[in-house]
Scaffold this active site. Structure first.
Site, short mmCIF file in Angstrom:
data_model
loop_
_atom_site.label_atom_id
_atom_site.label_comp_id
_atom_site.label_asym_id
_atom_site.label_seq_id
_atom_site.Cartn_x
_atom_site.Cartn_y
_atom_site.Cartn_z
N GLU A 82 0.84 -1.20 0.00
CA GLU A 82 0.00 0.00 0.00
C GLU A 82 0.87 1.25 0.00
O GLU A 82 1.80 1.37 0.80
CB GLU A 82 -0.87 -0.04 1.27
N ASP A 101 0.29 5.04 0.57
CA ASP A 101 -0.65 6.10 0.97
C ASP A 101 -0.12 7.45 0.49
O ASP A 101 0.67 8.10 1.17
CB ASP A 101 -0.83 6.12 2.49
N GLU A 134 -3.37 10.82 3.15
CA GLU A 134 -4.33 10.56 4.23
C GLU A 134 -4.45 11.87 4.96
O GLU A 134 -3.46 12.37 5.51
CB GLU A 134 -3.82 9.48 5.16
N HIS A 144 3.81 1.65 2.71
CA HIS A 144 3.73 0.43 3.55
C HIS A 144 4.16 -0.75 2.69
O HIS A 144 3.51 -1.05 1.68
CB HIS A 144 2.29 0.15 3.99
#
Ligand code: NAG
Ligand code: NAG
Ligand code: NAG
Length: 453
Positions: A231, A233, A236, A247
């Site tokens: 993942e 990101d 956010e 991640h």
């Protein structure tokens, strides 16, 4: 970072026969975006949006009986994982009426709470599609950037308007799992670095056996299986705080996990799984620069702005760089003000220093770090756009002091934003800000410096 991912799933407490009118063919909202080759040289792509399967009405095949109501399974329709998949169907979505999702031109707006006559929907998670049956796969093969505009002026403490990439299958797992007949068209196949266990279906089977209904979320629960994958990101955020966070997972691709060995937010041991649930985050407030991002600050979140994220280089040497553009001005991410942590971008050195100074566990490295993330990005990832509140940690890991018993002035890394430690409780957020919205628009993808300025 602690992104727990209870995208509060929907309460579709559908009265028998109520969905006759909206038990309709799936019509994906259209959203254009641009693929660029050089500055001023971009091609418009006609993308589509689908909502994740978890939010959809799940009912007995050919009928109107719920297979899942509130946060519980119908034990007759779903006595076990496999028969649940053969008995139950997900339905088409009324995007605006049921879910508060509206797309127009190059823009997508997600509204937090939508009250229909027979259902109340909370938040949403959507994917960008290349066609009606496949997700768009973005491949960052070195020296690419991703740019979008965001308006989150209407997202206070406790919200997360998230735009990110996950290593889902392009067809939502349709080919891999023969019992999955819905596929990307109906938003199947989700996975992320928390190895979410709140998914109703994983690998074409129900997540029924071992399901425990949530104590504080009337729409969600935790099942015996989770779904893991890498993942990235990109974004956010709410109007108070923001973080960019890679991640890593090993394997990178979607894989199913069992119970507490999944790790992540939903499991007893957060670090038991194949993914890095914490990531290596860059949140300017957490890095000691408190006047940069927020209402009336350098990047003024009371107005729309542009977010540029560059992925420079390949492998372990990849650098993740952030710029903002607002009012015609390009604004670089500020350099860390934490002694011993250098730079304004995410590099292996930044992560090494940050984990050391903040005394955080370095699972990012354990799972392959930036080399692994770069590989996941090069293989191709699916774009997710969502809006959620947090039933596990009230989003305090993003916008407040976390852990909450730390002193943000003396415990380095615990101050993440200006929200009170008592903020972000879903019951409060849902009653106080039902009309919160986030709008993502003007998405552009291309080589470095091709999409902005
Ligand atoms: C559960 O499903 C069965 C059919 O499989 C149906 O007869 C029953 O009414 C359902 N129960 C509820 C509470 O919806
Ligand atoms: C159903 O899933 C659970 C975990 O959620 C697993 O323990 C169980 O073995 C599965 N059942 C079957 C019949 O595959
Ligand atoms: C992109 O633009 C920045 C700022 O103008 C410049 O420093 C950098 O070298 C450029 N990168 C490439 C690959 O053109």
């Amino acid at each position: 970072m602690y992104r727990p991912l209870t995208f509060a799933a929907t309460l579709l407490s559908v009265v028998r026969g109520q969905l006759v009118g909206t038990e309709t063919t799936e019509t994906h909202p259209s959203m254009t975006w641009q693929s660029c080759t050089a500055k001023g040289s971009c091609t418009t792509k006609n993308g589509k949006i689908t909502i994740d399967a978890n939010w959809r009405w799940l009912h007995v095949k050919g009928g109107y009986t719920n297979c899942y109501t509130g946060n519980e399974w119908n034990a007759t329709a779903c006595p076990d994982n496999k028969s649940c998949a053969t008995n139950c169907a997900v339905d088409g979505a009324d995007y605006r009426g049921t879910y508060g999702i509206t797309a127009s031109g190059n823009s997508l707006q997600l509204k937090f709470i939508t009250k229909g006559s027979y259902s109340t929907n909370i938040g949403s998670r959507t994917y960008l599609m290349a066609s009606d049956t496949a997700y768009e796969m973005f491949k960052f093969t070195g020296n690419h950037e991703f740019t979008f505009d965001v308006d989150l002026s209407n997202l206070p403490c406790g919200f997360n308007g998230a735009l990110y990439f996950v290593a889902m299958d392009a067809d939502g797992g349709l080919k891999k799992y023969s019992s999955n007949k819905a596929g990307a068209k109906y938003g199947t196949g989700y996975c992320d670095a928390q190895c979410p266990r709140d998914l109703k279906f994983i690998n074409g089977e129900g997540n029924v056996e071992g399901w425990i209904a949530s104590s504080n979320d009337e729409n969600a629960g935790v099942g015996g299986h989770g779904s893991c994958c890498a993942e990235m990101d990109i974004w956010e955020a709410n109007s108070v705080s923001t973080a960019v966070t890679p991640h890593a997972c090993s394997p990178i691709e979607q894989s199913r996990c069992e119970g507490d060995t999944c790790g992540g937010t939903y499991s007893a041991d957060r670090y038991a799984g194949v993914c890095d649930p914490d990531g290596c985050d860059f949140n300017s407030y957490r890095m000691g620069v408190k006047d940069f991002y927020g209402k009336g600050k350098m990047v003024d979140t009371s107005k729309k702005f542009t977010v540029v994220t560059q992925f420079i280089g390949t492998g372990e040497a990849m650098e993740i760089k952030r710029f903002y553009v607002q009012g015609g001005k390009t604004i670089a991410q500020p350099a860390s003000a934490i002694p011993g942590v250098e730079g304004n971008s995410i590099t292996t050195k930044f992560c090494d220093q940050q984990k050391d100074r903040f005394k955080d566990r370095y699972t990012y490295k354990e799972k392959g770090g930036t080399a692994n993330m770069a590989k996941a990005l090069a293989q191709g990832m699916v774009l997710v756009m969502s809006l959620w509140d947090d039933h596990y940690a009230n989003m305090l890991w993003l916008d407040s002091t976390y852990p909450t018993d730390k002193n943000p002035d003396s415990d380095l890394g615990s101050g993440r934003g200006e929200c009170e430690v008592t903020s972000g409780v879903p019951a409060d957020v849902e009653s106080q800000s039902p009309d919160a919205t986030v709008t993502y628009s003007n998405i552009k993808f291309g080589p470095i410096n091709s999409t902005f300025g």
